[in-house]
Scaffold this motif. Structure first.
Motif, short mmCIF file in Angstrom:
data_model
loop_
_atom_site.label_atom_id
_atom_site.label_comp_id
_atom_site.label_asym_id
_atom_site.label_seq_id
_atom_site.Cartn_x
_atom_site.Cartn_y
_atom_site.Cartn_z
N ASP A 1 8.53 1.50 -16.98
CA ASP A 1 9.38 2.18 -17.97
C ASP A 1 9.09 3.68 -17.98
OD1 ASP A 1 6.90 2.31 -19.12
OD2 ASP A 1 7.42 1.21 -20.93
N GLY A 2 8.19 4.14 -17.07
CA GLY A 2 7.94 5.57 -16.95
C GLY A 2 7.07 6.14 -18.04
N ARG A 3 6.24 5.29 -18.63
CA ARG A 3 5.39 5.82 -19.70
C ARG A 3 3.92 5.88 -19.26
NH1 ARG A 3 9.33 2.94 -22.66
NH2 ARG A 3 10.46 4.28 -24.12
N THR A 4 3.28 4.71 -19.17
CA THR A 4 1.84 4.73 -18.89
C THR A 4 1.44 3.93 -17.66
OG1 THR A 4 1.49 2.89 -20.41
CG2 THR A 4 1.24 5.13 -21.29
N ASP A 5 2.23 2.88 -17.34
CA ASP A 5 1.78 2.03 -16.23
C ASP A 5 2.98 1.48 -15.45
OD1 ASP A 5 2.87 -0.13 -17.68
OD2 ASP A 5 1.00 -0.41 -18.78
N TYR A 6 2.67 0.81 -14.34
CA TYR A 6 3.70 0.14 -13.53
C TYR A 6 3.16 -1.21 -13.09
CZ TYR A 6 0.94 1.98 -9.57
OH TYR A 6 -0.07 2.29 -8.69
N LYS A 7 4.08 -2.15 -12.82
CA LYS A 7 3.70 -3.51 -12.44
C LYS A 7 4.12 -3.76 -11.01
CE LYS A 7 4.15 -5.31 -17.16
NZ LYS A 7 4.32 -3.95 -17.74
N LEU A 8 3.21 -4.33 -10.23
CA LEU A 8 3.47 -4.68 -8.84
C LEU A 8 3.43 -6.20 -8.67
CD1 LEU A 8 1.38 -2.23 -6.61
CD2 LEU A 8 3.86 -2.41 -6.72
N GLN A 9 4.37 -6.71 -7.85
CA GLN A 9 4.38 -8.16 -7.62
C GLN A 9 4.93 -8.45 -6.24
OE1 GLN A 9 6.70 -10.41 -10.41
NE2 GLN A 9 5.73 -12.35 -9.87
N GLU A 10 4.26 -9.32 -5.51
CA GLU A 10 4.78 -9.80 -4.24
C GLU A 10 5.82 -10.88 -4.54
OE1 GLU A 10 1.68 -11.15 -1.72
OE2 GLU A 10 0.76 -9.16 -1.47
N VAL B 1 6.00 -8.77 3.41
CA VAL B 1 6.34 -9.46 2.17
C VAL B 1 7.09 -8.50 1.26
CG1 VAL B 1 5.39 -10.62 0.14
CG2 VAL B 1 4.29 -10.92 2.38
N PRO B 2 8.21 -8.90 0.69
CA PRO B 2 8.90 -8.00 -0.25
C PRO B 2 8.06 -7.78 -1.50
CG PRO B 2 9.95 -10.17 -0.21
CD PRO B 2 8.95 -10.16 0.90
N VAL C 1 12.89 1.34 -14.42
CA VAL C 1 13.28 1.37 -13.02
C VAL C 1 12.59 0.23 -12.30
CG1 VAL C 1 13.28 2.68 -10.86
CG2 VAL C 1 13.61 3.87 -13.04
N THR C 2 13.38 -0.53 -11.50
CA THR C 2 12.83 -1.61 -10.68
C THR C 2 13.07 -1.27 -9.22
OG1 THR C 2 13.27 -3.26 -12.40
CG2 THR C 2 12.90 -4.06 -10.15
N VAL C 3 11.99 -1.18 -8.46
CA VAL C 3 12.08 -0.93 -7.02
C VAL C 3 11.72 -2.21 -6.29
CG1 VAL C 3 11.19 0.43 -5.08
CG2 VAL C 3 11.43 1.49 -7.34
N THR C 4 12.65 -2.70 -5.50
CA THR C 4 12.40 -3.88 -4.67
C THR C 4 12.48 -3.43 -3.22
OG1 THR C 4 13.44 -5.28 -6.33
CG2 THR C 4 13.09 -6.24 -4.14
N THR C 5 11.42 -3.69 -2.45
CA THR C 5 11.40 -3.14 -1.08
C THR C 5 10.78 -4.13 -0.11
OG1 THR C 5 10.65 -1.26 0.27
CG2 THR C 5 9.16 -1.99 -1.48
N ARG C 6 11.29 -4.15 1.11
CA ARG C 6 10.74 -4.98 2.18
C ARG C 6 10.57 -4.10 3.41
NH1 ARG C 6 13.66 -10.46 4.03
NH2 ARG C 6 12.68 -11.23 2.13
N SER C 7 9.36 -4.02 3.91
CA SER C 7 9.03 -3.15 5.04
C SER C 7 9.61 -3.69 6.34
CB SER C 7 7.51 -3.01 5.17
OG SER C 7 7.17 -2.33 6.36
N ASP D 1 0.83 -1.21 0.00
CA ASP D 1 0.00 0.00 0.00
C ASP D 1 0.87 1.26 0.00
OD1 ASP D 1 -2.25 -1.54 -0.06
OD2 ASP D 1 -2.65 -1.40 2.11
N GLU D 2 1.93 1.23 0.80
CA GLU D 2 2.81 2.39 0.85
C GLU D 2 3.50 2.62 -0.49
OE1 GLU D 2 4.16 2.39 5.55
OE2 GLU D 2 5.20 1.12 4.12
N LEU D 3 3.87 1.55 -1.13
CA LEU D 3 4.53 1.66 -2.43
C LEU D 3 3.60 2.29 -3.46
CD1 LEU D 3 7.16 0.96 -3.86
CD2 LEU D 3 6.19 -1.26 -4.45
N MET D 4 2.33 1.88 -3.47
CA MET D 4 1.38 2.45 -4.41
C MET D 4 1.09 3.92 -4.08
SD MET D 4 -1.38 -0.63 -5.06
CE MET D 4 -2.22 0.35 -6.32
N ARG D 5 1.06 4.21 -2.78
CA ARG D 5 0.76 5.58 -2.38
C ARG D 5 1.95 6.52 -2.64
NH1 ARG D 5 -0.84 4.34 2.28
NH2 ARG D 5 1.02 4.79 3.52
N ASN D 6 3.16 6.03 -2.41
CA ASN D 6 4.34 6.89 -2.54
C ASN D 6 4.82 7.04 -3.97
OD1 ASN D 6 4.37 7.26 0.21
ND2 ASN D 6 5.84 5.61 0.58
#
Length: 634
Positions: A154-163, A147-148, A135-141, A86-91
């Motif tokens: 690619d900074g154009r239209t969308d982004y992909k999220l994956q656990e 869950v990481p 850009v690939t952001v990998t994060t673990r709270s 949630d934080e990743l989507m919000r930030n």
């Protein structure tokens, strides 16, 4: 491995990313500053949480940067607080208060406006797309059982999220790793450790956590201004000053301050031992480095201190400004003005204390930086403080190296003296011969000596000090000076009879006829004692030196028309009076009138062609030498 989902950027975000990618913005290296700042914030949150929970953190706080030229990537990893899904989507994916029309306008205005955009919308992370194709952001709270999460765009239209499978994320027990896939034309510029170290040193050198490029820690210099003053030695201050300024000498003075109101900031300022530009060619090489939470925002900011305090070197670090504030916004920022006002008062207060506690030390400061400091006559808000600190040479001093303050002058002033007198001249010797100062020497009244054109502006701006009016010696009222006793009895000739006074009036008219329009008036002087004549401005307001300055500015090369004052007690004038009584048309009157006038012009610095004067002097010397020989033969 969790399910992969795709999310569309909000329309404004897509447009912003497009602006960043296609802009002409040249300072692309700030993307790394922004990512490091985000990492530093994440580490601060861990420290705060550990302190609040009373638990010692076992993971070392650090930021690591690496590059792979072959793969064309840069990777930034921190051991900070990390993010949940949630934080990743919000930030990453939301920009508040952005408007399509405003973004479009800024895009059209180009690079400078883009800088303002980054500051206004707080979009530091998105600046990475100025150099990245993906850009690939990998994060673990830090949250238990977190869950990481992987974020890819690619900074154009969308982004992909994956656990991600926790076991699949190597070397990331907590925190965030950002892998930047560089555009092909950016690889050579950024995918090397030397370039990365240079950017860290330039923008993020004082981040409070270790920053490693490869295996080398880059930010090894402590942000000394953040340390308690009582823990810092003079050697540490000197070492930091040399690091900051590249000066081989130690600083002349150090001012370390921490302010909580009206704005919270820390400042560490130094006064060098000598001025760094005796010819005034490096006026732009001034200003304090501005940091926000240890991150450099602007090198040599010109708004924190006025130009007359430009000798001060150092840093200012505040908590109250946004990290991404732009240069354009800084210039109009209320907080910057408040910081500036406080800094000026502190610098002036420190100089005031120096002057009070150790005048000899203040003299050293003045000799190094006094000429620049005098430009403070324009700082009307600090007029009183400036007046206490300014220094001049004086007729009281034994030589040209002596310095006098207004307070010193007042302490030595005569009883009932309500004026502080000053005079401008090219040197102490010239002022010692000035006709305007004869009456002051005769009565033992001190006169401040002004040698630089800026000194005139200082006096004209201050106008008074502690109730005493600043008055040019050439404009002094004789009625005011007459009340003071003459120190030495003068050997004056007998006073003029009524007939001689009448003849003198006629002689003055004759001299005016000889000089014509070259002078506005010829009159008897009350101020002269040893000089036969002097020139005075007819309006009595503008001094001769100020008149010269204004003529230089306006490129006026003409000789000003002034009043010629004649000393009726001078031997030469008395001889001219006798000659006139015998023959009103004697050519000597013409010759002497022209000679006296041009001699006065020469003293004033207005005589551009001395040929006639020299010719007259030679003729008079020839005649007088004959008279001298005849007299001695007898």
């Amino acid at each position: 491995m969790g399910k992969k989902t795709t999310h569309k950027f909000k329309a404004e975000v897509s447009q912003l990313l497009d602006i960043l990618v296609h802009s002409l913005y040249t300072n692309k290296e700030i993307f790394l500053r922004e990512l490091i700042s985000n990492a530093s914030d994440a580490l601060e949150k861990v420290r705060f949480k550990s302190t609040a929970d009373g638990v010692e953190d076992e993971i070392a706080p650090e930021i690591r940067i690496s590059s792979d030229k072959d793969a064309g990537t840069i990777t930034i990893t921190d051991t900070g607080v990390g993010m949940t899904r949630d934080e990743l989507m919000r930030n990453i994916g939301t920009i508040a208060h952005s408007g399509t029309a405003e973004l479009t306008r800024m895009a059209q205005e180009g690079a400078d406006s883009l800088d303002a955009l980054i500051g206004r919308f707080g979009v530091g992370f998105y600046s990475v797309y100025m150099v990245a194709s993906e850009v690939t952001v990998t994060t673990r709270s830090i949250e238990p059982d977190a869950v990481p999460i992987s974020w890819v765009s690619d900074g154009r239209t969308d982004y992909k999220l994956q656990e991600l499978d926790p076991e699949s994320v190597e070397n990331l027990p907590r925190g965030t790793r950002i892998e930047v896939k560089l555009n092909e034309d950016m690889v050579s510029q950024f995918a090397n450790d030397a370039a990365l170290k240079n950017i860290v040193n330039k923008h993020s050198n004082f981040i409070n956590f270790p920053i490693f490029v490869g295996e080398e820690q880059v930010n090894t210099v402590t942000a000394l201004w953040r340390e308690p003053k009582f823990q810092i030695t003079e050697e540490q201050y000197a070492e930091f000053y040399k690091f900051l300024t590249f000066d081989s000498d130690e600083p002349f003075d150090t001012l370390h301050t921490s302010v909580d109101a009206p704005v919270q900031f820390n400042a560490l300022m130094f006064t060098p031992k000598s001025g760094d530009d005796p010819f005034g060619m490096g006026r732009e090489n001034r200003g304090l480095d501005l940091y926000v939470r240890r991150v450099l925002i602007e090198k040599q900011n010109k708004d924190l201190l006025p130009e007359y305090l430009g000798f001060v070197k150092g840093v200012v670090d505040t908590e109250d400004l946004p990290l991404n504030i732009s240069r354009e916004t800084l210039q109009d920022n209320l907080l910057i003005r408040k910081i500036s006002s406080t800094l000026v008062k502190q610098v002036l207060g420190n100089l005031e204390k120096m002057a009070k506690d150790n005048e000899d030390r203040y003299v050293e400061f003045w000799q190094a930086h006094g000429n620049l400091f005098k430009a403070g006559y324009m700082d009307f808000l600090n007029k009183d403080k400036f007046g206490k600190l300014v220094r001049f040479n004086s007729s009281f001093n034994e030589d040209a190296k002596g310095l006098t303050s207004f307070a010193d002058y007042i302490a030595r002033a005569k009883e009932d003296q309500k004026e502080i007198y000053y005079a401008f001249g090219p040197s102490r010797e010239a002022l010692g011969l000035s006709p305007y100062l004869e009456v002051f020497r005769k009565k033992g009244i001190e006169v401040l000596y002004l040698y630089e054109p800026i000194d005139e502006f200082v006096m004209d701006s201050l106008r008074d000090y502690e109730g005493l009016t600043l008055v040019s010696a050439e404009h002094a009222e004789m009625e005011t000076l007459d009340k003071f006793e003459t120190l030495e009895k003068e050997e004056k000739p007998e006073g003029l009879s009524d007939d001689q006074k009448s003849t003198l009036d006629k002689l003055l008219v004759r001299i005016k006829d000889v000089l014509g329009d070259a002078v506005t008036e010829v009159k008897a002087s009350q101020r002269l004692s040893s000089s036969p004549v002097c020139l005075a401005n007819p309006d009595g307001n503008v001094t001769s030196s100020m008149d010269k300055i204004m003529r230089v500015v306006s490129k006026d090369t003409s000789i000003p028309k002034k009043v010629l004052e004649i000393n009726p007690d001078h031997a030469l004038v008395r001889n001219m009076l006798t000659i006139y009584e015998r023959d009103a048309n004697d050519p000597f009157i013409d010759q002497a009138a022209n000679q006296l006038f041009e001699s006065a012009l020469l003293l004033e610095g207005y005589l551009t062609d001395p040929h006639a004067l020299v010719g007259r002097v030679q003729e008079l010397l020839t005649k007088s030498s004959g008279w001298y020989v005849e007299t001695n033969d007898k």
